[in-house]
Design an enzyme around this catalytic site. Sequence first.
Site, PDB file in Angstrom:
ATOM      1  N   LYS A   1       0.851  -1.195   0.000  1.00 54.25           N
ATOM      2  CA  LYS A   1       0.000   0.000   0.000  1.00 54.25           C
ATOM      3  C   LYS A   1       0.880   1.237   0.000  1.00 54.25           C
ATOM      4  CE  LYS A   1      -4.054   2.061   0.867  1.00 54.25           C
ATOM      5  NZ  LYS A   1      -3.846   2.847  -0.349  1.00 54.25           N
TER       6      LYS A   1
ATOM      7  N   LYS B   1       5.467   2.260   8.558  1.00 52.30           N
ATOM      8  CA  LYS B   1       4.353   3.095   9.055  1.00 52.30           C
ATOM      9  C   LYS B   1       3.127   2.228   9.322  1.00 52.30           C
ATOM     10  CE  LYS B   1       4.102   7.144   6.958  1.00 52.30           C
ATOM     11  NZ  LYS B   1       3.792   8.115   5.902  1.00 52.30           N
TER      12      LYS B   1
ATOM     13  N   LYS C   1       5.129   1.960  -3.086  1.00 52.49           N
ATOM     14  CA  LYS C   1       5.096   3.360  -3.521  1.00 52.49           C
ATOM     15  C   LYS C   1       5.245   3.386  -5.026  1.00 52.49           C
ATOM     16  CE  LYS C   1       4.839   7.459  -1.601  1.00 52.49           C
ATOM     17  NZ  LYS C   1       4.036   7.778  -0.407  1.00 52.49           N
TER      18      LYS C   1
ATOM     19  N   THR D   1      -4.745  13.382   6.827  1.00 53.30           N
ATOM     20  CA  THR D   1      -3.320  13.503   7.157  1.00 53.30           C
ATOM     21  C   THR D   1      -3.085  14.746   8.011  1.00 53.30           C
ATOM     22  OG1 THR D   1      -2.773  12.359   5.124  1.00 53.30           O
ATOM     23  CG2 THR D   1      -0.981  13.546   6.191  1.00 53.30           C
TER      24      THR D   1
ATOM     25  N   ASN E   1      -2.777  20.391   0.787  1.00 57.92           N
ATOM     26  CA  ASN E   1      -3.706  19.497   1.459  1.00 57.92           C
ATOM     27  C   ASN E   1      -3.382  19.326   2.950  1.00 57.92           C
ATOM     28  OD1 ASN E   1      -5.675  17.632   1.643  1.00 57.92           O
ATOM     29  ND2 ASN E   1      -4.690  16.097   0.359  1.00 57.92           N
TER      30      ASN E   1
ATOM     31  N   SER F   1      -7.248   5.637   4.469  1.00 54.48           N
ATOM     32  CA  SER F   1      -7.272   4.807   3.253  1.00 54.48           C
ATOM     33  C   SER F   1      -7.682   3.375   3.603  1.00 54.48           C
ATOM     34  CB  SER F   1      -5.887   4.746   2.614  1.00 54.48           C
ATOM     35  OG  SER F   1      -5.680   5.866   1.812  1.00 54.48           O
TER      36      SER F   1
HETATM   37  P1  NAD Z   1       0.126  19.451  -1.858  1.00 56.28           P
HETATM   38  O1  NAD Z   1       0.673  19.324  -3.227  1.00 56.28           O
HETATM   39  O2  NAD Z   1      -1.335  19.606  -1.640  1.00 56.28           O
HETATM   40  O3  NAD Z   1       0.821  20.700  -1.113  1.00 56.28           O
HETATM   41  C1  NAD Z   1       2.187  20.933  -1.117  1.00 56.28           C
HETATM   42  C2  NAD Z   1       2.422  22.354  -0.639  1.00 56.28           C
HETATM   43  O4  NAD Z   1       3.827  22.574  -0.521  1.00 56.28           O
HETATM   44  C3  NAD Z   1       1.914  23.415  -1.612  1.00 56.28           C
HETATM   45  O5  NAD Z   1       1.386  24.503  -0.874  1.00 56.28           O
HETATM   46  C4  NAD Z   1       3.176  23.868  -2.341  1.00 56.28           C
HETATM   47  O6  NAD Z   1       3.102  25.180  -2.867  1.00 56.28           O
HETATM   48  C5  NAD Z   1       4.160  23.785  -1.193  1.00 56.28           C
HETATM   49  N1  NAD Z   1       5.560  23.761  -1.591  1.00 56.28           N
HETATM   50  C6  NAD Z   1       6.138  23.124  -2.643  1.00 56.28           C
HETATM   51  N2  NAD Z   1       7.451  23.377  -2.645  1.00 56.28           N
HETATM   52  C7  NAD Z   1       7.698  24.168  -1.565  1.00 56.28           C
HETATM   53  C8  NAD Z   1       8.867  24.745  -1.013  1.00 56.28           C
HETATM   54  N3  NAD Z   1      10.063  24.559  -1.579  1.00 56.28           N
HETATM   55  N4  NAD Z   1       8.760  25.506   0.111  1.00 56.28           N
HETATM   56  C9  NAD Z   1       7.548  25.704   0.695  1.00 56.28           C
HETATM   57  N5  NAD Z   1       6.412  25.148   0.222  1.00 56.28           N
HETATM   58  C10 NAD Z   1       6.496  24.410  -0.895  1.00 56.28           C
HETATM   59  O7  NAD Z   1       0.703  18.197  -1.072  1.00 56.28           O
HETATM   60  P2  NAD Z   1       0.147  17.578   0.283  1.00 56.28           P
HETATM   61  O8  NAD Z   1      -0.825  16.515  -0.035  1.00 56.28           O
HETATM   62  O9  NAD Z   1      -0.233  18.681   1.213  1.00 56.28           O
HETATM   63  O10 NAD Z   1       1.438  16.849   0.826  1.00 56.28           O
HETATM   64  C11 NAD Z   1       2.473  17.570   1.467  1.00 56.28           C
HETATM   65  C12 NAD Z   1       3.524  16.591   1.917  1.00 56.28           C
HETATM   66  O11 NAD Z   1       2.951  15.645   2.821  1.00 56.28           O
HETATM   67  C13 NAD Z   1       4.144  15.771   0.781  1.00 56.28           C
HETATM   68  O12 NAD Z   1       5.522  15.606   1.050  1.00 56.28           O
HETATM   69  C14 NAD Z   1       3.439  14.421   0.892  1.00 56.28           C
HETATM   70  O13 NAD Z   1       4.254  13.344   0.451  1.00 56.28           O
HETATM   71  C15 NAD Z   1       3.228  14.323   2.376  1.00 56.28           C
HETATM   72  N6  NAD Z   1       2.122  13.452   2.729  1.00 56.28           N
HETATM   73  C16 NAD Z   1       0.878  13.731   2.256  1.00 56.28           C
HETATM   74  C17 NAD Z   1      -0.162  12.881   2.583  1.00 56.28           C
HETATM   75  C18 NAD Z   1      -1.572  13.173   2.124  1.00 56.28           C
HETATM   76  O14 NAD Z   1      -2.471  12.420   2.494  1.00 56.28           O
HETATM   77  N7  NAD Z   1      -1.804  14.227   1.375  1.00 56.28           N
HETATM   78  C19 NAD Z   1       0.060  11.751   3.394  1.00 56.28           C
HETATM   79  C20 NAD Z   1       1.357  11.516   3.874  1.00 56.28           C
HETATM   80  C21 NAD Z   1       2.371  12.374   3.524  1.00 56.28           C
END
Ligand code: NAD
Length: 459
Positions: A80, A104, A116, A201, A252, A392
């Site tokens: 997953k 995790k 992944k 998250t 997000n 999920s």
């Molecule tokens: P997203 O694409 O919705 O948001 C990412 C945010 O980071 C955006 O606001 C973008 O502008 C910003 N960003 C990009 N580069 C940047 C930088 N250099 N400096 C500052 N901000 C920057 O993504 P998300 O879903 O919010 O996920 C964020 C992180 O959390 C990712 O690394 C993702 O792998 C991790 N994550 C997400 C989830 C999930 O359910 N969405 C679960 C586990 C981990």
Amino acid sequence: MVSNTSTIIEQSLDALLDDQSFLPELSGETRRKAFTSLTSILSTPNHIHKSFLRIALEDGKVTRIPAFRVQHNNIIGPYKGGIRFHESVEEEEVSNLAALMTLKNALHEVPFGGGKGGVVIDPRKFKVKELNQICRKYVQYFSQIIGPEKDIPAPDVGSGEREMDWMMGEYKSIHPGMKYRGSFTGKSVVNGGSLGRRQATGKGVYFSLRYMLHDFTKDKYKWLNERDNIFAKTVLNHKDKSLKIAIQGFGNVGSVVAAEANKCNFLNNKVVAVSDRNVTLHNSDGLDIPELIKYTKSNNGELPIDEESLEEANVKATICDRDDLLTMDTDILVMAALGGQIHQENMKQIKAKIIVEGANAPITGEADSYLSEKGIVVIPDILANAGGVIVSYFEWLQGRETQFYSEEQVYEKLYDKMQHTFETVYPQYFGDAFPLRQNCYIHSVMKLSTILFKQGKLY
Ligand code: NAD
């Protein structure tokens, strides 16, 4: 796989090898051999699948896009993990993230293994029809290795609900008459997605902080005071204090963390800085988070970047450089953007005393060791950002039972599951001064090792 993940797996196994109370059935040479086997099983993925997706672009050209699916380990259940759409995707990073998923899921007792995926594109540069083709080709190329009981992808950076709906649709067409709802999670609710999945998250990330600074600290105040433990001292120094929070990333995860902090009655906190790919916004009296969320919703997810757009958003803030946020004078830093953001070059400038990892691997190995030596509390990705995979799992269960939970039920179940994990790892962390990340890894590795041993896989 050379990374912080594999180093900590090895350190955790070394610690367990010496602890004869763990798997006492194994001793002497047999024990040494079994642990060598464990190291190789957990440090290498079961499978790395790679393909080139052949896509016809709207301008008539045809391109071949590298795509991966790494299946790390499935001893606990089907693989997953998300599919990342980003131009920097590469095999080694996908493998490391797959290993993190195995650990995790084991930590939070989610009955899945770790996987992944990745597609090497900048999705913003593709038209909707081209993205649809990329998603469908991904499923066609990997159709034999994914499925509700084999490997269940989900969204990651650059992919979301829309992509999961397309992918599940393609899976259904390729496998007529077979169960398909559980083949992908993170789908839209109308397509069998779970209520609360998008927020899960961020909610979990904030809950990991709130539980540590409020619930746990209140409950264990006397015990924490008696500890000779630098992390316990850091946490107690922040009890009942007015806390300034900075959040890197306002997508997000980051925007939900900000909204949770904004409405929390348990902590006296305010969000004083947020950043995205363009800018940092700062206001020492606290930013107007609901207005910022409203603005980003109608501006392609982006924060205001100049005085005019701040006025349009009705938000008072100072505009700073994007990376200024990391070194601002705040108590808490939430990392919710990308990996590798705190590293050797900037680790000494970090002022926050508590860091929460919403993103995966936002702190490099060297920086992580440095911050721990300074008594900075890091709530690691493996613990803090599991809300997405936990919900999920609920989505997968709901699809199987065709019974759906209300949003409140989803959050209640999410918090129950996460609290169960916090109750296991927080006392150990404040008890013996192992960094929290290692404590979590030891816990996951113990679970995986025990199952591997009981299934007769260690020889
Ligand atoms: P997203 O694409 O919705 O948001 C990412 C945010 O980071 C955006 O606001 C973008 O502008 C910003 N960003 C990009 N580069 C940047 C930088 N250099 N400096 C500052 N901000 C920057 O993504 P998300 O879903 O919010 O996920 C964020 C992180 O959390 C990712 O690394 C993702 O792998 C991790 N994550 C997400 C989830 C999930 O359910 N969405 C679960 C586990 C981990």
